[in-house]
Design a protein around this motif. Structure first.
Motif, PDB file in Angstrom:
ATOM      1  N   GLU A 157      -7.488  -2.265  -1.521  1.00 44.69           N
ATOM      2  CA  GLU A 157      -6.595  -1.786  -0.472  1.00 44.69           C
ATOM      3  C   GLU A 157      -5.152  -2.214  -0.703  1.00 44.69           C
ATOM      4  N   GLN A 158      -4.959  -3.136  -1.649  1.00 44.41           N
ATOM      5  CA  GLN A 158      -3.611  -3.531  -2.065  1.00 44.41           C
ATOM      6  C   GLN A 158      -3.220  -2.817  -3.369  1.00 44.41           C
ATOM      7  N   TYR A 159      -3.907  -1.737  -3.671  1.00 44.24           N
ATOM      8  CA  TYR A 159      -3.619  -0.896  -4.840  1.00 44.24           C
ATOM      9  C   TYR A 159      -3.936  -1.590  -6.164  1.00 44.24           C
ATOM     10  N   ALA A 161      -5.817  -1.676  -9.234  1.00 40.70           N
ATOM     11  CA  ALA A 161      -6.622  -0.692  -9.951  1.00 40.70           C
ATOM     12  C   ALA A 161      -7.909  -1.286 -10.502  1.00 40.70           C
ATOM     13  N   GLN A 164     -10.313  -1.291  -7.694  1.00 41.26           N
ATOM     14  CA  GLN A 164     -10.717   0.081  -7.363  1.00 41.26           C
ATOM     15  C   GLN A 164     -11.779   0.574  -8.346  1.00 41.26           C
ATOM     16  N   LEU A 190      -8.781   6.845  -7.842  1.00 40.88           N
ATOM     17  CA  LEU A 190      -7.709   5.956  -7.408  1.00 40.88           C
ATOM     18  C   LEU A 190      -7.354   4.921  -8.475  1.00 40.88           C
ATOM     19  N   ILE A 224      -4.660   7.764  -0.206  1.00 37.26           N
ATOM     20  CA  ILE A 224      -3.272   7.569  -0.637  1.00 37.26           C
ATOM     21  C   ILE A 224      -2.312   7.870   0.504  1.00 37.26           C
TER      22      ILE A 224
END
Length: 226
Positions: A157-159, A161, A164, A190, A224
């Protein structure tokens, strides 16, 4: 679990750039940007000797990567630890990874996990990801897919990768969650070009209907946008 060098800029091993620190620290940053690494290391050392955690972290990084100084894992670990005890989360994660990877010491997950946890509890995504992976593999901590999922989700959720991608794998393989190819594909999308995300996207798509792939893409776009 990877070590990242300074040149990646986005990895854990990147320089602290807090110019509010002492003049020696600012001098070190300016000299580093000029690629005068020996002089930068000398300036950071002056600030590090005064107890500046960011300078300790940066100097430790230079010892780790042999920039301006001879490579010295033990010196790097010592400096990371000095910064880590002051709450520097990047130093905490670097120290944990050195213990986990056996850089300068014998691999020791019992010492790595507490440092990962400190940084993870502070909300640091790289630590949440690394600790989550340990819960998946059972290295240094009992295998616990639920804890792994929660940590990876926080990082994702903090991007992050890496997280993800790992979430995608958990949904794809049914580790701690029911198999869900749509949700797996969403996280693979994502994750972008991270490691094997592209391969897993291709493989997943070959096993899914066009409607499922479209749903996964829509969920990724929605995530996103939100």
């Amino acid at each position: 679990m990877k070590f990242y060098i300074k040149s990646t800029l986005t990895g854990i091993f990147c320089f602290t750039t807090l110019y509010a620190c002492a003049d020696n620290f600012s001098d070190g940053m300016a000299l580093y940007e000029q690629e005068n690494y020996p002089a930068a290391a000398a300036a950071f050392k002056k600030a590090a000797d005064k107890g500046k955690a960011d300078a300790q972290f940066n100097l430790g990084l230079m010892y780790l990567n042999a920039e301006g100084v001879a490579q010295d894992y033990k010196q790097a670990m010592s400096l990371f630890e000095q910064a880590a005890v002051q709450g520097n989360v990047r130093a905490q994660v670097n120290l944990a990874r050195m213990y986990a990877k056996g850089k300068g010491v014998e691999p020791n997950y019992d010492k790595a996990v507490p440092w990962f946890k400190k940084a993870a509890d502070a909300g640091y995504a790289d630590a949440q990801y690394s600790l989550g992976v340990l819960y998946v593999t059972g290295n240094g901590a009992p295998r616990d897919y639920r804890k792994a999922f929660d940590l990876l989700l926080q990082a994702a959720e903090q991007y992050n990768a890496s997280a993800q991608y790992q979430l995608g794998l958990m949904y794809f393989k049914g580790k701690g969650v029911p198999v869900n190819l749509v949700e797996a594909m969403k996280w693979f999308i994502l994750a972008g070009d991270y490691d094997d995300a592209v391969s897993y996207r291709r493989y997943s798509a070959s096993t899914m209907s066009k409607a499922q792939v479209a749903e996964a893409k829509a969920l990724a776009d929605e995530w996103i946008a939100s």
